[in-house]
Design a protein around this motif. Structure first.
Motif, mmCIF file in Angstrom:
data_model
loop_
_atom_site.group_PDB
_atom_site.id
_atom_site.type_symbol
_atom_site.label_atom_id
_atom_site.label_comp_id
_atom_site.label_asym_id
_atom_site.label_seq_id
_atom_site.Cartn_x
_atom_site.Cartn_y
_atom_site.Cartn_z
ATOM 1 N N ILE A 169 41.778 42.846 45.703
ATOM 2 C CA ILE A 169 42.936 42.486 44.865
ATOM 3 C C ILE A 169 42.923 40.986 44.561
ATOM 4 N N GLY A 170 42.619 40.165 45.571
ATOM 5 C CA GLY A 170 42.555 38.717 45.369
ATOM 6 C C GLY A 170 43.935 38.088 45.353
ATOM 7 N N ARG A 171 43.916 36.742 45.295
ATOM 8 C CA ARG A 171 45.181 36.005 45.290
ATOM 9 C C ARG A 171 45.928 36.302 43.985
ATOM 10 N N GLU A 172 47.132 36.824 44.170
ATOM 11 C CA GLU A 172 48.015 37.177 43.064
ATOM 12 C C GLU A 172 47.348 38.162 42.084
ATOM 13 N N GLY A 173 46.390 38.925 42.613
ATOM 14 C CA GLY A 173 45.769 39.979 41.819
ATOM 15 C C GLY A 173 44.715 39.509 40.840
ATOM 16 N N ILE A 176 41.283 41.744 40.927
ATOM 17 C CA ILE A 176 41.367 43.086 40.346
ATOM 18 C C ILE A 176 41.549 43.003 38.831
ATOM 19 N N ARG A 177 42.297 41.987 38.366
ATOM 20 C CA ARG A 177 42.450 41.825 36.918
ATOM 21 C C ARG A 177 41.127 41.458 36.274
ATOM 22 N N ALA A 178 40.377 40.566 36.929
ATOM 23 C CA ALA A 178 39.073 40.188 36.394
ATOM 24 C C ALA A 178 38.111 41.384 36.396
#
Length: 464
Positions: A169-173, A176-178
């Protein structure tokens, strides 16, 4: 000298007498034989005379009977004419009108007899054709070793641990957005332990995303720049795998002629696509084997038949990008890349959208039905299965004279029970054809559906 002469004349006299006696006996025997022969001839003449008299008597009797028969025929003609006149007076019809009615009745009876004869001829031809076709198909399928379970598309990815979800997911998403922006695939992270889901309508894109995620998880470094690098490598790897899969399919079915690289690549992408749970590339390979074996049994060149069967569903790799049916799309794609007209026609005609005009097209259509309709090849949802069976029974029940309808053998046979006093044998045949025609027009199903109309009469008594 005188003594010798006297002795010689005394010896020759008895011999002469003996000779005369023998001649007399022979003549008497000959005379007796002549008399016997004459008596036998007299008897034979008497028999022939008696037989001749008998024949003359039979000839006279036959002449009398002939005359009597002619007389009776004349009387019958007179009686028939009198009966016709009586019927005309009673019915109020002239002879021409009655003759027209008789001709109509005779025509109706002739049509019925002709229908019976035609049905018998069709039955025999169908039985012989079905027997031969059954032998060819059974031989082809028995010689093919194929999987009996349907494949399903993989849309889940297992993680080594739960902590990996946060890194994905990563920091603040941002990760996953990338990931979704680069791959075009939705990444679903839910509460399912150790599992994330990949969702995309394009199976090739989904496979590239899966390889990308696998590379990122195994490396452990997950950030937007790393995602782009991993995706580029994964996409190249998927394309290489598709080309390899297409080439393996060509080698597996022994397609000898050259094929355009675009066709090979597109054919290989079908390894990631399923139809009713059946892997499309596996279905094409299986159809090509079946079609080639059937062509060999029929004495047809198997090379173009195998080629057409291998490419008949290639339009499914493009149907999500090009509007239209996959048969027409595949035919245009194959024609654009140099395939022969026999192969193109077989592709566009394998679903009946175009009337098949060649042996290659008919065998491709049959092989497609065999591969898709065999047990275990495909699956469908329970709701669609139940709706199809209900519609099958509704179609058959809508005809007049139908008493009961049963969908049997998982919808592969419909048994229709008709009322024998309302439906005759010819009408039963008509009902079977009408039901089969309506099923073909309305429903979509793998393989074929057998329509059986049963007409029976029962007599019941009780002995008390």
């Amino acid at each position: 000298m005188s003594i010798a002469t006297g002795t010689g004349s005394g010896t020759s006299l008895p011999a002469a007498l003996l000779l005369v006696g023998v001649l007399a006996a022979v003549m008497a025997a000959a005379w007796l034989m002549v008399r016997q022969r004459r008596a036998e001839l007299d008897r034979r003449e008497e028999r022939l005379t008696a037989e001749l008299r008998r024949l003359h008597s039979q000839e006279d009797e036959l002449a009398e009977r002939t005359a009597e028969s002619q007389r009776l025929r004349g009387e019958l003609d007179e009686l028939a004419a009198e009966q016709r006149r009586t019927l005309e007076r009673a019915a109020g019809l002239t002879a021409d009108q009655a003759r027209a009615e008789l001709v109509d009745a005779a025509r109706t009876e002739a049509d019925r007899e002709a229908a019976v004869v035609v049905r018998e001829i069709e039955r025999r031809a169908k039985a012989d054709g079905e027997q031969r076709a059954r032998e060819i198909i059974a031989s082809s399928i028995q010689r093919l070793a194929a999987e009996q379970t349907a494949d399903t598309a993989v849309s889940q990815f297992r993680l080594p641990n739960e902590d990996m979800k946060g890194r994905i997911i990563g920091r603040e998403g941002r990760n996953i957005r990338a990931f979704e922006a680069v791959t075009g695939v939705n990444l679903i992270v839910d509460d399912t332990p150790g599992v994330v889901q990949l969702s995309c309508f394009d199976p090739v894109r989904r496979e590239a995303a899966r390889l990308t995620l696998e590379s990122l998880v195994s490396d452990g470094r997950i950030h937007p720049a790393r995602i782009e690098e991993a995706y580029e490598r994964s996409r190249a790897e998927v394309e290489r795998l598709c080309v390899r899969a297409g080439e393996d399919a060509l080698l597996a079915v022994r397609v000898g002629g050259p094929m355009a690289p675009e066709l090979v690549l597109t054919l290989g992408t079908l390894r990631y696509r399923t139809s009713y749970g059946q892997n499309v590339l596996g279905h094409l390979t299986e159809s090509a084997h079946i079609a080639g074996m059937m062509a060999a049994e029929l004495g047809v060149d198997p090379e173009p038949v195998r080629r057409a069967a291998l490419l008949h569903d290639i339009g499914k790799a493009l149907s999500h990008r090009v509007p239209g049916g996959h048969a027409a799309i595949g035919a245009q794609f194959a024609r654009r890349h140099g395939e022969s007209e026999e192969v193109v026609h077989a592709i566009e005609a394998h679903h009946g959208e175009v009337e098949p005009r060649t042996v290659e097209a008919v065998l491709t259509q049959a092989a497609d039905a065999c591969s898709g309709g065999r047990p275990g090849a495909r699956k469908e949802s329970v709701e669609a299965y139940v709706r199809r069976l209900e519609r099958l029974e509704e179609i058959a029940r809508a005809h007049d004279g139908v008493a009961k309808v049963f969908a049997m053998q998982a919808g592969r046979e419909v048994r229709v029970m008709v009322q024998p006093d309302l439906v005759d044998d010819l009408r039963a045949q008509v009902i079977a054809r009408e039901v089969a025609k309506q099923v073909r027009e309305e429903l979509t199903y793998p393989g074929q559906i057998r329509i059986t109309v049963v007409r029976e009469s029962r007599a019941t008594e009780f002995a008390r």
